[in-house]
Design a protein around this motif. Structure first.
Motif, short mmCIF file in Angstrom:
data_model
loop_
_atom_site.label_atom_id
_atom_site.label_comp_id
_atom_site.label_asym_id
_atom_site.label_seq_id
_atom_site.Cartn_x
_atom_site.Cartn_y
_atom_site.Cartn_z
N GLY A 112 -8.06 0.51 -8.99
CA GLY A 112 -6.82 0.22 -9.66
C GLY A 112 -5.98 1.56 -9.55
N HIS A 113 -6.05 2.19 -8.52
CA HIS A 113 -5.25 3.27 -8.23
C HIS A 113 -3.57 2.76 -8.19
N PRO A 114 -2.67 3.15 -8.99
CA PRO A 114 -1.60 2.68 -9.21
C PRO A 114 -0.59 2.56 -8.09
N VAL A 115 -0.46 3.54 -7.35
CA VAL A 115 0.13 3.65 -6.07
C VAL A 115 -0.14 2.74 -5.23
N VAL A 116 -1.50 2.63 -4.78
CA VAL A 116 -2.07 1.47 -3.89
C VAL A 116 -1.69 0.27 -4.52
N GLN A 117 -1.91 0.01 -5.73
CA GLN A 117 -1.71 -1.28 -6.20
C GLN A 117 -0.26 -1.66 -6.17
N GLN A 118 0.90 -0.77 -6.38
CA GLN A 118 2.23 -1.05 -6.33
C GLN A 118 2.51 -1.42 -4.96
N ALA A 119 1.80 -0.70 -3.99
CA ALA A 119 2.14 -0.79 -2.42
C ALA A 119 1.85 -2.33 -2.14
N LEU A 120 0.60 -2.75 -2.54
CA LEU A 120 0.18 -4.15 -2.43
C LEU A 120 1.25 -5.19 -2.96
N LEU A 121 1.42 -4.86 -4.29
CA LEU A 121 2.35 -5.97 -5.07
C LEU A 121 3.73 -6.12 -4.30
N LYS A 122 4.19 -4.81 -3.75
CA LYS A 122 5.56 -5.03 -3.20
C LYS A 122 5.47 -5.61 -1.80
N GLN A 123 4.63 -5.61 -1.08
CA GLN A 123 4.22 -6.13 0.40
C GLN A 123 3.92 -7.67 -0.02
N ALA A 124 3.07 -7.91 -0.93
CA ALA A 124 2.49 -9.40 -1.08
C ALA A 124 3.94 -10.22 -1.55
N ASP A 125 5.08 -9.51 -1.88
CA ASP A 125 6.48 -10.12 -2.49
C ASP A 125 7.02 -10.51 -1.37
N THR A 126 6.80 -9.85 -0.03
CA THR A 126 7.64 -10.06 1.03
C THR A 126 7.14 -11.05 2.31
N LEU A 127 5.83 -10.34 2.56
CA LEU A 127 5.19 -10.96 3.62
C LEU A 127 3.69 -10.52 3.68
N TRP A 128 2.80 -11.53 3.89
CA TRP A 128 1.27 -11.25 3.67
C TRP A 128 0.81 -11.03 5.21
N HIS A 129 1.10 -11.80 6.07
CA HIS A 129 0.49 -11.71 7.44
C HIS A 129 1.44 -12.26 8.39
N MET A 130 1.32 -11.59 9.74
CA MET A 130 1.91 -11.94 10.56
C MET A 130 1.27 -11.30 11.90
N PRO A 131 0.80 -12.47 12.98
CA PRO A 131 0.33 -12.11 14.10
C PRO A 131 0.73 -10.86 14.93
N ASN A 132 -0.08 -10.46 15.76
CA ASN A 132 0.33 -9.44 16.71
C ASN A 132 1.15 -9.64 17.73
N LEU A 133 1.97 -10.80 17.82
CA LEU A 133 2.69 -11.18 18.57
C LEU A 133 4.01 -10.60 18.54
N TYR A 134 4.42 -9.88 17.69
CA TYR A 134 5.70 -9.22 17.19
C TYR A 134 5.55 -7.64 16.84
N ASN A 135 6.55 -6.82 17.06
CA ASN A 135 6.43 -5.56 16.58
C ASN A 135 5.92 -5.23 15.21
N SER A 136 5.51 -3.98 14.70
CA SER A 136 4.98 -4.03 13.40
C SER A 136 5.44 -2.81 13.05
N GLN A 137 6.39 -2.42 12.17
CA GLN A 137 6.74 -1.18 11.89
C GLN A 137 5.72 -0.58 10.95
N LEU A 138 5.05 -1.34 10.23
CA LEU A 138 4.21 -1.03 9.31
C LEU A 138 2.85 -0.34 9.90
N GLN A 139 2.69 -0.98 11.16
CA GLN A 139 1.54 -0.40 11.87
C GLN A 139 1.90 0.94 12.57
#
Length: 388
Positions: free
Chosen positions: A46-73
């Protein structure tokens, strides 16, 4: 009746909650966890920084295939490469697990060199998919699954005498762990590792370092290979990279990029948005020198607090990856059971090694509490007598 395959020896309770270094089961029983989910939850539950990063990402987009650029990668790849001390001319491939990372490394080694032989080491563990399983130097892991992938040679670990003779013109790679985890928490000797690195360079062979368990701060530096003064051609990561989210990575020298062009390898879920959001937060936190100083201090605390126990034949390890060698397999099972009854969770490694993998964020007081439980169990006459 369970509808699950019985391929795990599950304990008869479920962990349903975790916070920091502690977990609770469905009955409300609390345990001090010296397993970190088998070296996964390096930053604690339950580390708060990791948890917050997950919640923030979950609120925008969970998954996208590797057909497109990924700034996060791109971001996480940069974070990983920036921690390499000698050179930052590396590239990263993302997957979902340690076995997948090692599969990618083995495929890349053969494709890049045009050779087939892979040298691995006895008692190693690299995963359970066919290539990773074949690289694993344990017959018990191979049993029932033959024929295995051809072209693998197994040598004694930490033994330089037989090493040079094993190289041929067809040796694509050497793969090794700097601390054999599943094999018994056995650290590699620096002189031997450097000899392996030198032989690889002389023979045009790629050096693959399996950092699945030792990486992401576990041994007191971001990568364990930093402590050996070597520059691997390829290294692999997983476990602690996502602090519980399934993510793995293969990191290789940029010169190898041409061997892994479009269509050569891939993964539907590799580089998943949620997993990479967690990984980015983990990289940021593990890079903090305060975390690494804590690992080193808690390691010294454990090694000092657990020495001279009558039930322990040998005490070894690096950072917060520690093994206590006991008399035999039966003793190991009984010790793990009694530790659990005393509210401490620990692991086995090999047939008779008690393995400790506490979170890297564990405090001095929590470590002292763990030492007290371990000493309480391991000073019992019944265990000491078996060690005579």
């Amino acid at each position: 009746m369970s509808h699950l395959f019985p391929n795990y020896n599950r304990l008869p309770f479920e962990i349903v909650e975790g916070r920091g270094s502690y977990v609770k089961d469905e009955h409300g029983q609390q345990y001090l966890d010296f397993t970190s989910g088998i070296g996964v939850v390096n930053l604690g539950y339950g580390h708060p920084v990791v948890q917050q990063a997950l919640l923030k990402q979950a609120d925008t987009l969970w998954h996208m295939p590797n057909l497109y650029n990924s700034q996060l990668q791109e971001t996480v790849a940069t974070q990983l490469v920036q921690q390499i001390p000698l050179s930052q001319d590396y590239a990263v491939y993302f997957c979902n697990s340690g076995a997948e990372a090692n599969e990618a490394a083995l495929k890349l080694a053969r494709k890049a060199t045009g050779r087939t032989q892979i040298i691995s080491f006895q008692q190693s563990f690299h995963g359970r998919t066919f290539g990773a399983m074949t690289a694993t130097g344990q017959e018990v892991i191979h049993e029932g699954f033959g024929p295995l992938v051809p072209g693998f040679t197994y040598l004694p670990y930490n033994d330089a005498a037989v090493l040079a003779a094993a190289f041929t013109d067809d040796t694509a790679a050497v793969i090794l762990e700097l601390v054999q985890g599943e094999g018994g928490v056995i650290p590699a000797e620096k002189k031997w590792v450097r000899a392996v690195a030198d032989l690889c360079k002389e023979n045009g062979t790629l050096l693959i370092i399996d950092e699945i368990q030792t990486g992401i701060g576990r041994t007191g530096t971001f990568y364990a290979f930093e402590q050996y003064g070597i520059e691997p051609d390829i290294f692999t990561l997983a476990k602690g990279l996502g602090n519980g989210m399934p993510v793995g990575a293969m990191v290789g020298k940029a010169a190898l990029k041409t061997a892994f062009g479009p269509g050569s390898h891939g993964s539907t879920f590799g580089g998943n948005k949620l997993a990479l959001a967690a990984a980015s937060a983990v990289c940021q936190l593990i890079a903090d020198e305060a975390i690494q100083r804590n690992v080193q201090a808690r390691s010294e605390q454990l090694l000092t607090g657990l020495k001279d126990l009558p039930a322990v034949k040998d005490l070894r390890g690096k950072g917060l990856m520690i093994g206590l060698v006991l008399a035999d397999a039966d003793t190991l099972q009984q010790v793990i059971k009694q530790l659990r009854e005393a509210q401490l969770l620990a692991l086995k490694a090999g047939s008779r090694v008690l393995r400790l993998l506490p979170p890297l964020t564990i405090t001095e007081d929590e470590t002292a509490a763990g030492i007290a439980i371990l000493r309480q169990v391991l000073t019992q006459d019944q265990f000491a007598a078996r060690n005579v």
